[in-house]
Design a protein around this motif. Sequence first.
Motif, PDB file in Angstrom:
ATOM      1  N   SER A 195       0.757  -1.261  -0.247  1.00  0.00           N
ATOM      2  CA  SER A 195       0.175  -0.072  -0.180  1.00  0.00           C
ATOM      3  C   SER A 195       0.795   1.498   0.156  1.00  0.00           C
ATOM      4  CB  SER A 195      -1.136  -0.412   1.267  1.00  0.00           C
ATOM      5  OG  SER A 195      -2.100  -0.906   1.252  1.00  0.00           O
ATOM      6  N   LEU A 196       0.371   2.090  -0.908  1.00  0.00           N
ATOM      7  CA  LEU A 196       1.168   3.502  -0.986  1.00  0.00           C
ATOM      8  C   LEU A 196       0.393   4.712  -0.757  1.00  0.00           C
ATOM      9  CD1 LEU A 196       3.888   2.035  -4.366  1.00  0.00           C
ATOM     10  CD2 LEU A 196       4.351   2.151  -1.561  1.00  0.00           C
ATOM     11  N   GLU A 197       0.964   5.772  -0.816  1.00  0.00           N
ATOM     12  CA  GLU A 197       0.097   6.999  -0.698  1.00  0.00           C
ATOM     13  C   GLU A 197       0.800   8.111  -1.564  1.00  0.00           C
ATOM     14  OE1 GLU A 197      -1.724   9.647   2.884  1.00  0.00           O
ATOM     15  OE2 GLU A 197       0.262  10.256   2.766  1.00  0.00           O
ATOM     16  N   LYS A 198      -0.543   8.499  -3.006  1.00  0.00           N
ATOM     17  CA  LYS A 198       0.191   8.996  -3.570  1.00  0.00           C
ATOM     18  C   LYS A 198       0.065  11.334  -3.100  1.00  0.00           C
ATOM     19  CE  LYS A 198       0.802  10.692  -8.410  1.00  0.00           C
ATOM     20  NZ  LYS A 198       0.138  10.124 -10.540  1.00  0.00           N
ATOM     21  N   MET A 199       1.526  11.540  -3.025  1.00  0.00           N
ATOM     22  CA  MET A 199       0.944  12.968  -2.509  1.00  0.00           C
ATOM     23  C   MET A 199       0.360  13.864  -4.371  1.00  0.00           C
ATOM     24  SD  MET A 199       3.576  14.018  -0.330  1.00  0.00           S
ATOM     25  CE  MET A 199       2.974  14.653   0.957  1.00  0.00           C
ATOM     26  N   VAL A 200      -0.646  14.461  -3.550  1.00  0.00           N
ATOM     27  CA  VAL A 200      -1.272  15.416  -5.633  1.00  0.00           C
ATOM     28  C   VAL A 200      -0.700  16.218  -4.781  1.00  0.00           C
ATOM     29  CG1 VAL A 200      -2.953  15.682  -7.130  1.00  0.00           C
ATOM     30  CG2 VAL A 200      -2.875  13.233  -5.846  1.00  0.00           C
ATOM     31  N   VAL A 201      -0.491  17.482  -5.389  1.00  0.00           N
ATOM     32  CA  VAL A 201      -0.600  18.427  -5.077  1.00  0.00           C
ATOM     33  C   VAL A 201      -0.784  19.835  -6.507  1.00  0.00           C
ATOM     34  CG1 VAL A 201       0.834  21.021  -4.754  1.00  0.00           C
ATOM     35  CG2 VAL A 201       1.562  18.816  -3.714  1.00  0.00           C
ATOM     36  N   LYS A 202      -2.341  20.691  -6.234  1.00  0.00           N
ATOM     37  CA  LYS A 202      -2.828  21.701  -7.387  1.00  0.00           C
ATOM     38  C   LYS A 202      -2.317  22.684  -7.630  1.00  0.00           C
ATOM     39  CE  LYS A 202      -6.174  18.489  -8.538  1.00  0.00           C
ATOM     40  NZ  LYS A 202      -6.297  17.248  -9.654  1.00  0.00           N
ATOM     41  N   ALA A 203      -2.000  23.050  -8.531  1.00  0.00           N
ATOM     42  CA  ALA A 203      -1.271  24.395  -8.762  1.00  0.00           C
ATOM     43  C   ALA A 203      -2.518  25.687  -8.577  1.00  0.00           C
ATOM     44  CB  ALA A 203      -0.980  24.795 -10.626  1.00  0.00           C
ATOM     45  N   GLU A 204      -2.346  26.020  -7.065  1.00  0.00           N
ATOM     46  CA  GLU A 204      -3.311  27.791  -6.518  1.00  0.00           C
ATOM     47  C   GLU A 204      -2.441  28.436  -7.588  1.00  0.00           C
ATOM     48  OE1 GLU A 204      -1.610  27.393  -2.654  1.00  0.00           O
ATOM     49  OE2 GLU A 204      -3.358  25.420  -2.211  1.00  0.00           O
ATOM     50  N   ASP A 205      -3.681  29.500  -7.517  1.00  0.00           N
ATOM     51  CA  ASP A 205      -3.582  30.496  -7.840  1.00  0.00           C
ATOM     52  C   ASP A 205      -2.508  31.420  -7.582  1.00  0.00           C
ATOM     53  OD1 ASP A 205      -5.737  29.852  -9.119  1.00  0.00           O
ATOM     54  OD2 ASP A 205      -7.506  31.562  -8.279  1.00  0.00           O
ATOM     55  N   ARG A 219       3.129  23.008 -16.263  1.00  0.00           N
ATOM     56  CA  ARG A 219       4.322  22.717 -15.814  1.00  0.00           C
ATOM     57  C   ARG A 219       3.879  22.689 -14.614  1.00  0.00           C
ATOM     58  NH1 ARG A 219       7.675  26.232 -14.647  1.00  0.00           N
ATOM     59  NH2 ARG A 219       6.522  27.564 -15.050  1.00  0.00           N
ATOM     60  N   LEU A 220       3.315  23.515 -13.374  1.00  0.00           N
ATOM     61  CA  LEU A 220       3.616  23.031 -12.025  1.00  0.00           C
ATOM     62  C   LEU A 220       3.543  21.678 -11.883  1.00  0.00           C
ATOM     63  CD1 LEU A 220       2.638  27.004 -11.362  1.00  0.00           C
ATOM     64  CD2 LEU A 220       5.008  25.613 -10.792  1.00  0.00           C
ATOM     65  N   GLU A 221       2.364  22.192 -12.192  1.00  0.00           N
ATOM     66  CA  GLU A 221       1.421  20.220 -11.570  1.00  0.00           C
ATOM     67  C   GLU A 221       2.475  18.864 -11.902  1.00  0.00           C
ATOM     68  OE1 GLU A 221      -2.806  19.996 -12.933  1.00  0.00           O
ATOM     69  OE2 GLU A 221      -2.247  21.686 -11.184  1.00  0.00           O
ATOM     70  N   ALA A 222       2.913  19.279 -13.014  1.00  0.00           N
ATOM     71  CA  ALA A 222       3.979  18.284 -13.493  1.00  0.00           C
ATOM     72  C   ALA A 222       5.381  18.203 -12.838  1.00  0.00           C
ATOM     73  CB  ALA A 222       4.310  18.271 -15.207  1.00  0.00           C
ATOM     74  N   GLU A 223       5.465  19.539 -12.064  1.00  0.00           N
ATOM     75  CA  GLU A 223       6.596  19.155 -11.467  1.00  0.00           C
ATOM     76  C   GLU A 223       6.659  19.079  -9.870  1.00  0.00           C
ATOM     77  OE1 GLU A 223       8.195  22.909 -11.544  1.00  0.00           O
ATOM     78  OE2 GLU A 223       8.382  23.224 -13.264  1.00  0.00           O
ATOM     79  N   TYR A 224       5.339  19.439 -10.115  1.00  0.00           N
ATOM     80  CA  TYR A 224       4.638  18.525  -8.379  1.00  0.00           C
ATOM     81  C   TYR A 224       4.461  17.375  -8.634  1.00  0.00           C
ATOM     82  CZ  TYR A 224       3.105  23.505  -7.477  1.00  0.00           C
ATOM     83  OH  TYR A 224       2.857  24.931  -7.613  1.00  0.00           O
ATOM     84  N   SER A 225       4.274  16.930  -9.930  1.00  0.00           N
ATOM     85  CA  SER A 225       3.996  15.250 -10.005  1.00  0.00           C
ATOM     86  C   SER A 225       5.740  14.119  -9.510  1.00  0.00           C
ATOM     87  CB  SER A 225       3.410  14.847 -11.433  1.00  0.00           C
ATOM     88  OG  SER A 225       3.415  13.178 -11.393  1.00  0.00           O
ATOM     89  N   GLY A 226       6.265  14.882 -10.386  1.00  0.00           N
ATOM     90  CA  GLY A 226       7.624  14.894 -10.724  1.00  0.00           C
ATOM     91  C   GLY A 226       8.062  14.380  -9.231  1.00  0.00           C
TER      92      GLY A 226
END
Length: 442
Positions: free
Chosen positions: A127-137, A274-281
């Motif tokens: 079981s793993l947890e994946k952190m998800v960050v949305k690009a805020e304004d 692009r920001l969300e791609a960086e967060y995803s990486g």
Amino acid sequence: MQVTETLNEGLKRGYQITLPASELDAKVNEKLAEAQPEVEMKGFRKGKVPMALLKKQFGPRIIGEAMQEAIDGAMTDHFEKSGDKPAMQPDVQMVDGETWSEGDDVVVTMSYEALPEIPEVDLKAISLEKMVVKAEDEAVEDALKNLAESAQDFEAKDGAAEDGDQVVMDFVGKVDGEAFEGGSAEDYPLVLGSNSFIPGFEEQLVGAKAGEEKAVNVKFPEEYGAEHLAGKDAVFDCTIKEVKAPKAAEIDDELAKKYGADDLAALKAQVAERLEAEYSGAARAVMKRGLLDELDKAVSFELPPSLVEAEAKQIAHQLWHEDNPEVHDHNHGEIETTEEHTKLAERRVRLGLLLAELGQKAEVEVTDAEMTQAIMNQARQYPGQERQFFEFVQQNQQMQQQLRAPIFEDKVVDYVFELATVSEKEVSKEELQKAVEELEQE
């Protein structure tokens, strides 16, 4: 050919391989018979040289080849029958090599550490947890401001030039009172602090005003590209025509078009993506560490001591250079490994063997296209020498393995991610950043 086991303790293996003189002689005669039709020798027609003469002429070299082929064949046959996979290159030594003579049996010893059996792992139970960050304004707006600053323009200003300002000038460079080729320009725009000119030049123009003439005294670096200027003192006679202050571009549709977007809304969408791609990486790196921790807890097996020792030495060496950045070569004493180095090495070796086993069973492969891309990425670090770097990699198996290994590991990790149970957790950018910093501290 006789193979006798002499050691079987844990993963350590030892064997004695005996090649009877009769078998070696038969193999030599076989090789000579194969070569005989093509051999030419003075006094004999092609293919008619007597076997005895061939043996006298070529025997010593053929004996060495036959001996090597026989031993290599015995080793290959042993590994196929036993199923052993050596952790490192087997150590092969010839017994009585200095006193051996033609007609004697050939006896060699072979020792190695076998790779261990890797236990099965139920990947679906992980079981793993994946952190998800949305690009805020706010993050998007900050990124847009940075883009606007990068697309900055300059507008005329009154007063003295400051660091970051642009001066438009004419200049003539002289060495020993004589102007030199390439040392003059008109209406040249120079941003002070950009370090685009030789050291000491731009600093002397801070405080200059439009209409002012200024002599700039500098010394060309010893390693300067033009040999006739390297290490020379020079004077640049500068006439300042304009002083301009930086002005950030407006965040509008025009800025968007400069960056290839149709309008500001489209640019915002691109920035957010692009920001969300960086967060995803970054989140992937955190989840990968979590996976490795889970795999490390899930398996336990004996480790080849030679692999652990080699890895511990590598870790100690790397950390020593990080603590001594002024040392760029390897002309230093031996670096002692600690218990901490060994513990980390054991984890790396264990996980490396496990991932290799998982990748092999899943038939994970690194494609030619992926290798080419990896080489291209590395080659960019050597501008102007990309071709030489490509040729170097093509001829260097060790370098190819260094580039292939992380690609293979990431593909195996992605394979495990697909099988494991992954739950997403939405977090803030700060929480993700904290998790990444904790990784870097470990």
